[in-house]
Design a protein around this motif. Structure first.
Motif, mmCIF file in Angstrom:
data_model
loop_
_atom_site.group_PDB
_atom_site.id
_atom_site.type_symbol
_atom_site.label_atom_id
_atom_site.label_comp_id
_atom_site.label_asym_id
_atom_site.label_seq_id
_atom_site.Cartn_x
_atom_site.Cartn_y
_atom_site.Cartn_z
ATOM 1 N N PHE A 156 28.382 -2.872 37.329
ATOM 2 C CA PHE A 156 29.163 -3.394 36.212
ATOM 3 C C PHE A 156 29.414 -4.888 36.381
ATOM 4 C CE2 PHE A 156 33.347 -4.579 34.530
ATOM 5 C CZ PHE A 156 33.145 -4.329 33.181
ATOM 6 N N VAL A 157 29.793 -5.304 37.593
ATOM 7 C CA VAL A 157 30.071 -6.715 37.863
ATOM 8 C C VAL A 157 28.801 -7.552 37.665
ATOM 9 C CG1 VAL A 157 30.727 -8.366 39.667
ATOM 10 C CG2 VAL A 157 32.022 -6.243 39.383
ATOM 11 N N LEU A 158 27.652 -7.058 38.128
ATOM 12 C CA LEU A 158 26.397 -7.796 37.967
ATOM 13 C C LEU A 158 26.006 -7.929 36.497
ATOM 14 C CD1 LEU A 158 24.332 -6.359 40.966
ATOM 15 C CD2 LEU A 158 25.284 -8.664 40.723
ATOM 16 N N VAL A 159 26.120 -6.849 35.750
ATOM 17 C CA VAL A 159 25.784 -6.904 34.318
ATOM 18 C C VAL A 159 26.753 -7.832 33.583
ATOM 19 C CG1 VAL A 159 25.738 -5.537 32.193
ATOM 20 C CG2 VAL A 159 24.628 -4.681 34.251
ATOM 21 N N THR A 160 28.028 -7.792 33.944
ATOM 22 C CA THR A 160 29.008 -8.668 33.315
ATOM 23 C C THR A 160 28.697 -10.132 33.612
ATOM 24 O OG1 THR A 160 30.682 -6.943 33.459
ATOM 25 C CG2 THR A 160 31.473 -9.195 33.167
ATOM 26 N N ALA A 161 28.330 -10.450 34.853
ATOM 27 C CA ALA A 161 27.972 -11.827 35.204
ATOM 28 C C ALA A 161 26.736 -12.283 34.430
ATOM 29 C CB ALA A 161 27.735 -11.940 36.710
ATOM 30 N N ALA A 162 25.723 -11.414 34.343
ATOM 31 C CA ALA A 162 24.519 -11.756 33.582
ATOM 32 C C ALA A 162 24.852 -11.957 32.105
ATOM 33 C CB ALA A 162 23.461 -10.669 33.748
ATOM 34 N N ASN A 163 25.721 -11.121 31.574
ATOM 35 C CA ASN A 163 26.135 -11.244 30.181
ATOM 36 C C ASN A 163 26.844 -12.580 29.941
ATOM 37 O OD1 ASN A 163 26.329 -10.094 27.544
ATOM 38 N ND2 ASN A 163 28.503 -9.760 27.939
ATOM 39 N N GLY A 164 27.649 -13.006 30.896
ATOM 40 C CA GLY A 164 28.327 -14.298 30.776
ATOM 41 C C GLY A 164 27.346 -15.444 30.664
ATOM 42 N N VAL A 165 26.282 -15.388 31.450
ATOM 43 C CA VAL A 165 25.248 -16.435 31.374
ATOM 44 C C VAL A 165 24.543 -16.374 30.021
ATOM 45 C CG1 VAL A 165 23.061 -17.217 32.359
ATOM 46 C CG2 VAL A 165 24.931 -16.528 33.866
ATOM 47 N N LEU A 166 24.222 -15.180 29.568
ATOM 48 C CA LEU A 166 23.511 -15.035 28.293
ATOM 49 C C LEU A 166 24.358 -15.476 27.098
ATOM 50 C CD1 LEU A 166 21.703 -11.628 28.892
ATOM 51 C CD2 LEU A 166 20.704 -13.918 28.903
ATOM 52 N N PHE A 167 25.663 -15.399 27.216
ATOM 53 C CA PHE A 167 26.527 -15.792 26.099
ATOM 54 C C PHE A 167 26.816 -17.289 26.062
ATOM 55 C CE2 PHE A 167 27.450 -11.410 25.052
ATOM 56 C CZ PHE A 167 27.624 -11.502 23.675
ATOM 57 N N LEU A 168 26.151 -18.071 26.908
ATOM 58 C CA LEU A 168 26.344 -19.518 26.873
ATOM 59 C C LEU A 168 25.919 -20.107 25.528
ATOM 60 C CD1 LEU A 168 25.272 -20.625 30.446
ATOM 61 C CD2 LEU A 168 27.562 -20.612 29.467
ATOM 62 N N HIS A 169 25.034 -19.413 24.803
ATOM 63 C CA HIS A 169 24.625 -19.946 23.499
ATOM 64 C C HIS A 169 25.822 -20.065 22.559
ATOM 65 C CE1 HIS A 169 24.713 -15.686 22.344
ATOM 66 N NE2 HIS A 169 24.761 -16.106 21.089
ATOM 67 N N ASP A 170 26.794 -19.177 22.693
ATOM 68 C CA ASP A 170 27.992 -19.277 21.858
ATOM 69 C C ASP A 170 28.750 -20.569 22.151
ATOM 70 O OD1 ASP A 170 27.697 -17.019 20.380
ATOM 71 O OD2 ASP A 170 29.299 -15.886 21.352
ATOM 72 N N VAL A 171 28.886 -20.903 23.419
ATOM 73 C CA VAL A 171 29.590 -22.126 23.798
ATOM 74 C C VAL A 171 28.856 -23.333 23.237
ATOM 75 C CG1 VAL A 171 30.336 -23.538 25.746
ATOM 76 C CG2 VAL A 171 30.567 -21.058 25.862
ATOM 77 N N ILE A 172 27.544 -23.286 23.277
ATOM 78 C CA ILE A 172 26.767 -24.412 22.753
ATOM 79 C C ILE A 172 26.991 -24.550 21.248
ATOM 80 C CG2 ILE A 172 24.411 -25.232 22.317
ATOM 81 C CD1 ILE A 172 23.710 -24.024 25.100
ATOM 82 N N LEU A 173 26.959 -23.446 20.512
ATOM 83 C CA LEU A 173 27.132 -23.516 19.064
ATOM 84 C C LEU A 173 28.561 -23.861 18.653
ATOM 85 C CD1 LEU A 173 25.006 -20.467 17.864
ATOM 86 C CD2 LEU A 173 24.474 -22.882 17.602
ATOM 87 N N ILE A 174 29.536 -23.339 19.375
ATOM 88 C CA ILE A 174 30.924 -23.475 18.947
ATOM 89 C C ILE A 174 31.600 -24.718 19.525
ATOM 90 C CG2 ILE A 174 33.195 -22.362 19.050
ATOM 91 C CD1 ILE A 174 31.699 -19.687 18.898
ATOM 92 N N MET A 175 31.219 -25.130 20.723
ATOM 93 C CA MET A 175 31.891 -26.274 21.354
ATOM 94 C C MET A 175 30.982 -27.496 21.473
ATOM 95 S SD MET A 175 35.054 -25.366 22.331
ATOM 96 C CE MET A 175 35.545 -26.260 23.772
ATOM 97 N N VAL A 176 29.812 -27.326 22.061
ATOM 98 C CA VAL A 176 28.957 -28.466 22.375
ATOM 99 C C VAL A 176 28.384 -29.102 21.107
ATOM 100 C CG1 VAL A 176 26.879 -29.208 23.604
ATOM 101 C CG2 VAL A 176 28.435 -27.558 24.665
ATOM 102 N N LEU A 177 27.883 -28.304 20.185
ATOM 103 C CA LEU A 177 27.295 -28.856 18.967
ATOM 104 C C LEU A 177 28.314 -29.665 18.154
ATOM 105 C CD1 LEU A 177 24.746 -29.099 17.243
ATOM 106 C CD2 LEU A 177 25.419 -26.998 16.097
ATOM 107 N N PRO A 178 29.535 -29.151 17.913
ATOM 108 C CA PRO A 178 30.503 -29.992 17.191
ATOM 109 C C PRO A 178 30.852 -31.287 17.932
ATOM 110 C CG PRO A 178 31.209 -27.712 17.146
ATOM 111 C CD PRO A 178 30.039 -27.786 18.082
#
Length: 189
Positions: A156-178
């Motif tokens: 569970f911890v490994l999948v959660t960590a991998a999911n965190g990396v994969l969700f970086l696109h949200d940070v790029i769209l919501i924070m970095v792009l603006p």
């Protein structure tokens, strides 16, 4: 943030917590209209991000309680597809506002987004209220297996960590792009 929100959903029902979660982003996007400066932008954007992250597991929980079998997967697929369409429309409108350079157009984007959450609130009010039972029996009426503490469950911890990396696109769209638009274009801020 999803763990405390999940506890609220266990206690008050996922639909009721989702309803509250619809109104907070509506207020947050209206609050964006008064944001001036980097620090306040980061605070408001971070709160909106947390609210968005909390809503997705609640959607899954509510769908899981209301819909059974293969229809559940189809419904979740439809929800994700509809969300992607919403992002596409929203980013297209933002691109048009950016191209016009109009402060008024940018303000209407935030107002429109807030209104979309109010509309979502109204539609979700039509859903039945469901409560979750924390101790759910396994199939056949047997007692449910003991719950393993999440941090002790290595897969569970490994999948959660991998999911965190994969969700970086949200940070790029919501924070970095603006931030990039504000600092590297002539868009009105």
């Amino acid at each position: 943030m999803t763990v405390p929100i999940g506890r609220f959903a266990d206690r008050y029902g996922p639909r009721n917590v989702l309803l509250a979660n619809c109104l907070r982003p509506a207020a947050g996007y209206l609050a964006d209209l008064g944001v001036h400066g980097f620090t306040l932008f980061v605070v408001v954007a971070s709160l909106l991000f947390v609210m968005d992250r909390a809503g997705q597991p609640l959607n899954q929980t509510l769908v899981g309680r209301l819909i059974v079998g293969a229809e559940r997967n189809r419904t979740m697929g439809f929800i994700h597809a509809l969300r992607n369409v919403g992002f596409t429309v929203g980013f297209s409108l933002a691109g048009i506002a950016l191209a016009t350079g109009s402060v008024t157009a940018f303000r209407w984007l935030f107002i429109g987004n807030a209104l979309s959450f109010v509309l979502t609130f109204g539609l979700r009010c039509l859903l039945p209220s469901v409560r979750l039972s924390v101790t759910v029996a396994a199939e056949g009426g047997a007692p449910a297996p003991p719950v393993v503490a999440p941090m002790r469950n290595r897969p569970f911890v490994l999948v959660t960590a991998a999911n965190g990396v994969l969700f970086l696109h949200d940070v790029i769209l919501i924070m970095v792009l603006p931030l990039w638009v504000a600092n590297h274009t002539s868009a009105p801020i």
